[in-house]
Structure formats: C-alpha cells, structure tokens
Write a protein that holds these residues in place. Structure first.
Motif, short mmCIF file in Angstrom:
data_model
loop_
_atom_site.label_atom_id
_atom_site.label_comp_id
_atom_site.label_asym_id
_atom_site.label_seq_id
_atom_site.Cartn_x
_atom_site.Cartn_y
_atom_site.Cartn_z
N GLU A 277 58.26 -88.63 -80.80
CA GLU A 277 57.08 -87.63 -80.81
C GLU A 277 56.16 -88.10 -79.64
O GLU A 277 55.60 -86.96 -79.18
N GLN A 278 56.00 -89.40 -79.63
CA GLN A 278 54.86 -89.63 -78.68
C GLN A 278 55.48 -89.78 -77.19
O GLN A 278 54.77 -89.36 -76.35
N PHE A 279 56.77 -90.16 -77.14
CA PHE A 279 57.30 -90.44 -75.58
C PHE A 279 58.54 -89.28 -75.22
O PHE A 279 58.87 -89.35 -74.13
N GLY A 280 58.84 -88.55 -76.52
CA GLY A 280 59.63 -87.48 -75.80
C GLY A 280 61.16 -87.70 -75.88
O GLY A 280 62.03 -86.88 -75.61
N GLY A 281 61.50 -89.11 -76.33
CA GLY A 281 62.89 -89.23 -76.57
C GLY A 281 62.96 -90.76 -76.72
O GLY A 281 61.91 -91.68 -76.74
N LEU A 282 64.31 -91.31 -76.80
CA LEU A 282 64.56 -92.89 -76.90
C LEU A 282 65.67 -93.06 -75.97
O LEU A 282 66.59 -92.55 -76.21
N HIS A 283 65.54 -94.35 -75.18
CA HIS A 283 66.86 -94.64 -74.35
C HIS A 283 67.09 -96.06 -74.71
O HIS A 283 68.35 -96.45 -74.23
N ALA A 284 66.45 -96.75 -75.42
CA ALA A 284 66.49 -98.29 -75.59
C ALA A 284 66.13 -98.81 -76.96
O ALA A 284 64.96 -98.53 -77.13
N MET A 285 67.14 -99.31 -77.84
CA MET A 285 66.31 -99.83 -79.02
C MET A 285 66.86 -101.34 -79.14
O MET A 285 67.75 -101.93 -78.91
N LEU A 286 65.52 -102.24 -79.11
CA LEU A 286 65.67 -103.71 -78.97
C LEU A 286 65.37 -104.30 -80.53
O LEU A 286 64.39 -104.18 -80.53
N ASN A 287 66.43 -104.71 -81.13
CA ASN A 287 66.07 -105.19 -82.58
C ASN A 287 65.93 -106.71 -82.56
O ASN A 287 66.85 -107.52 -82.54
N VAL B 55 68.33 -105.30 -88.63
CA VAL B 55 69.25 -104.87 -87.34
C VAL B 55 70.05 -103.57 -87.66
O VAL B 55 70.05 -102.82 -87.13
N PHE B 56 70.64 -103.73 -89.00
CA PHE B 56 71.68 -102.63 -89.32
C PHE B 56 70.45 -101.12 -89.42
O PHE B 56 71.23 -100.25 -88.97
N TYR B 57 69.35 -101.32 -90.04
CA TYR B 57 68.62 -100.24 -90.23
C TYR B 57 68.09 -99.70 -88.75
O TYR B 57 68.17 -98.65 -88.48
N GLY B 58 67.82 -100.74 -87.85
CA GLY B 58 67.50 -100.53 -86.48
C GLY B 58 68.53 -99.50 -85.71
O GLY B 58 68.07 -98.69 -85.18
N CYS B 59 69.65 -99.96 -86.08
CA CYS B 59 70.99 -99.38 -85.49
C CYS B 59 71.11 -97.93 -85.70
O CYS B 59 71.13 -96.88 -85.20
N GLN B 60 70.75 -97.87 -87.02
CA GLN B 60 71.05 -96.57 -87.96
C GLN B 60 70.13 -95.54 -87.56
O GLN B 60 70.58 -94.22 -87.25
N ALA B 61 68.82 -96.12 -87.34
CA ALA B 61 67.82 -95.00 -86.99
C ALA B 61 67.86 -94.64 -85.49
O ALA B 61 67.46 -93.57 -85.10
N ALA B 62 68.27 -95.46 -84.69
CA ALA B 62 68.38 -95.46 -83.43
C ALA B 62 69.46 -94.39 -82.86
O ALA B 62 69.17 -93.60 -81.71
N ILE B 63 70.48 -94.51 -83.55
CA ILE B 63 71.74 -93.75 -82.71
C ILE B 63 71.45 -92.45 -82.75
O ILE B 63 71.86 -91.94 -81.56
N PRO B 64 70.90 -91.73 -83.60
CA PRO B 64 70.98 -90.39 -83.54
C PRO B 64 70.06 -90.15 -82.40
O PRO B 64 69.94 -89.02 -81.67
N ALA B 65 68.65 -90.90 -82.25
CA ALA B 65 67.85 -90.49 -81.24
C ALA B 65 68.29 -90.57 -79.83
O ALA B 65 68.02 -89.95 -78.87
N LEU B 66 69.19 -91.71 -79.67
CA LEU B 66 69.87 -92.02 -78.64
C LEU B 66 70.76 -90.95 -77.97
O LEU B 66 71.14 -90.62 -76.88
N GLN B 67 71.57 -90.52 -79.06
CA GLN B 67 72.43 -89.26 -78.94
C GLN B 67 71.53 -87.97 -78.38
O GLN B 67 72.07 -87.28 -77.64
N ARG B 68 70.53 -87.91 -78.92
CA ARG B 68 69.67 -86.83 -78.55
C ARG B 68 69.28 -86.95 -76.95
O ARG B 68 68.85 -85.89 -76.25
N SER B 69 68.96 -88.32 -76.41
CA SER B 69 68.66 -88.43 -75.14
C SER B 69 69.76 -88.51 -74.14
O SER B 69 69.71 -88.77 -72.94
N GLY B 70 70.99 -88.30 -74.88
CA GLY B 70 72.15 -88.28 -73.75
C GLY B 70 72.94 -89.79 -73.70
O GLY B 70 73.76 -89.96 -72.80
#
Length: 249
Positions: free
Chosen positions: A76-86, A116-131
């Motif tokens: 919402e704040q930055f318009g996408g997600l490109h990296a998740m660092l757990n 870490v598991f939750y971090g991956c689960q939450a981030a993957i759909p957002a990373l998919q939306r960012s290509g």
C-alpha cells in the motif's frame, strides 16, 4: 547513495537492531525503499529517523496475521514488493539438549521456523504481483553444522535452509529466487550473549574460533544486498556462507 537497488522495495524483519537494522540501512544506501518490522517499537522509531526511505511497523513474526499485515502495508505504501528479508531470529537459552524445556523449544520454533515460514508465505503472492523478486532467509552456520548446547537453535536453522530450497524450486517459474544467508559469529547483542567477555576481548581466540575473526553486522548486510540485487539473479536455493571461514575445515 548507490543506486544499485533503485526502484526496489524490500521488507526486513527483525529490523530494530543487529543484523536486521544493518541490513535495512544497507538496502537504503543502495537505493531501496524499506519497510522495517520488529516487536521492538523503540528500536524501530530510532531507525525510522535515519532515512525518509525507511518506514516502520510493529510485527510479531510468530503471528501469521502480523506478517501478512506487514506485507499488505508495504504494498500500500510503496506500490509493490521486490525483496523479503526474513532476519528475525532467536538464539534462546543454551544448554544440553535433554534440558531444553517444552516452553523453550516452542519459543525458538515460533520465532525461527514459523517466522520465516510465515514471511515466505506472505511475501510470495506480493512478489508474484511485482513480476518476481528475491527472498533472503537468515540461516546460520548451524544450518549445516552442529555445535554443543544449541540443539534447538541448530534444528530450526537447518529447517530454514530447507524452507529456502523449497521456495526456490516451487517458485522459480515466477522468477522468485530464495537464498539462505548463513552467518557465523557476528558482533550483535544476541550473539555476544553466546560468548563470554574474555573471548570477546581476545582477537586470537576469535580467530581460533573462525579464521577471519568475528563478523560485523554491516559485513553480513552487504551480502544480503547482493542477494536481492540483479547481480545474483541466477542464484537460488543456495546456502550462502558468511562465516569468516568457520565451516572451511
């Protein structure tokens, strides 16, 4: 500012201190916008004053809803997600395996494994939306080798390496990469508690433990930057050792 990560948006958990804070700062130095998550609100507040490109949000990584909210707020704040660092982690009490209580075991599993598991689960759909994008999970030298009196910690760090490899093979078709960053002894408050004062004052003892001596959080952070940059675009599923030679022999 180095523009190596210009236009990239990253989340760092465990960002209020230690390796997490150093990583958030390094990402910003290299051009990224960062959402920093932690349960330490005071530490987050201090971090937020360092750059307009760092946003902060309280996040308890043991709660799936908190991690999902962190990812949603970032988009919402930055318009996408490109990296998740757990990065959030917990050493816990040290001692013989047979003295590890159920409470101690549950706590270390909740933070290290589930976080870490939750971090991956939450981030993957957002990373998919960012290509596509990158995930960096904090393992340890103990993802690969054991030491006495930290059995529960080592078990969770081994599990983190397997989570990382699973993400790498499952989501490569979405251009999502995952690597496991495996530091050795780092000069953070958490790791300092593992060593006694005499060791921390003795450079030769540190080199006897790991050949290049203890590692600074900034030195780990620069490797994390590399792992989310395009320079590592063909690296995935790897255990990336930053251990000053600890596992070399």
């Amino acid at each position: 500012m180095n523009a190596r990560l210009e236009g990239k948006v990253a989340i760092v958990t465990g960002a209020a201190s230690g390796q997490g804070a150093a990583t958030a700062r390094a990402l910003v130095r290299h051009g990224a916008h960062v959402m920093a998550g932690d349960i330490d609100e005071q530490g987050l507040a201090a971090l937020s004053t360092e750059s307009p490109n760092i946003a902060v949000m309280r996040c308890d990584v043991t709660r799936r809803a908190d991690v999902e909210a962190l990812v949603a707020a970032t988009e919402e704040q930055f318009g996408g997600l490109h990296a998740m660092l757990n990065c959030a982690g917990y050493l816990g009490a040290t001692g013989p395996l047979i003295e590890t209580t159920e409470q101690m075991l549950n706590r270390i599993i909740d933070i290290n494994f589930k976080g870490v598991f939750y971090g991956c689960q939450a981030a993957i759909p957002a990373l998919q939306r960012s290509g596509g994008g990158a995930i960096v999970n904090w393992g340890s030298v103990n993802s690969l080798v054991a030491e006495p009196e930290i059995a529960a910690y080592s078990a969770t760090k081994g599990a983190i390496l397997m989570i990382t490899k699973s993400v790498a093979v499952e989501y490569a078709n979405y251009d999502i990469r995952a690597n496991c960053l495996c530091p050795g002894g780092v000069t953070t408050p958490m790791v300092a508690g593992f060593f006694n004062d005499e060791f921390l004052a003795d450079e030769q003892a540190q080199r006897d433990y790991q050949p290049l001596g203890l590692i600074s959080p900034d030195e780990v952070a620069e490797v994390a930057v590399f792992l989310v940059s395009d320079e590592s675009r063909k690296m995935t599923g790897s255990a990336v050792m930053v251990d000053a030679g600890y596992t070399a022999s």
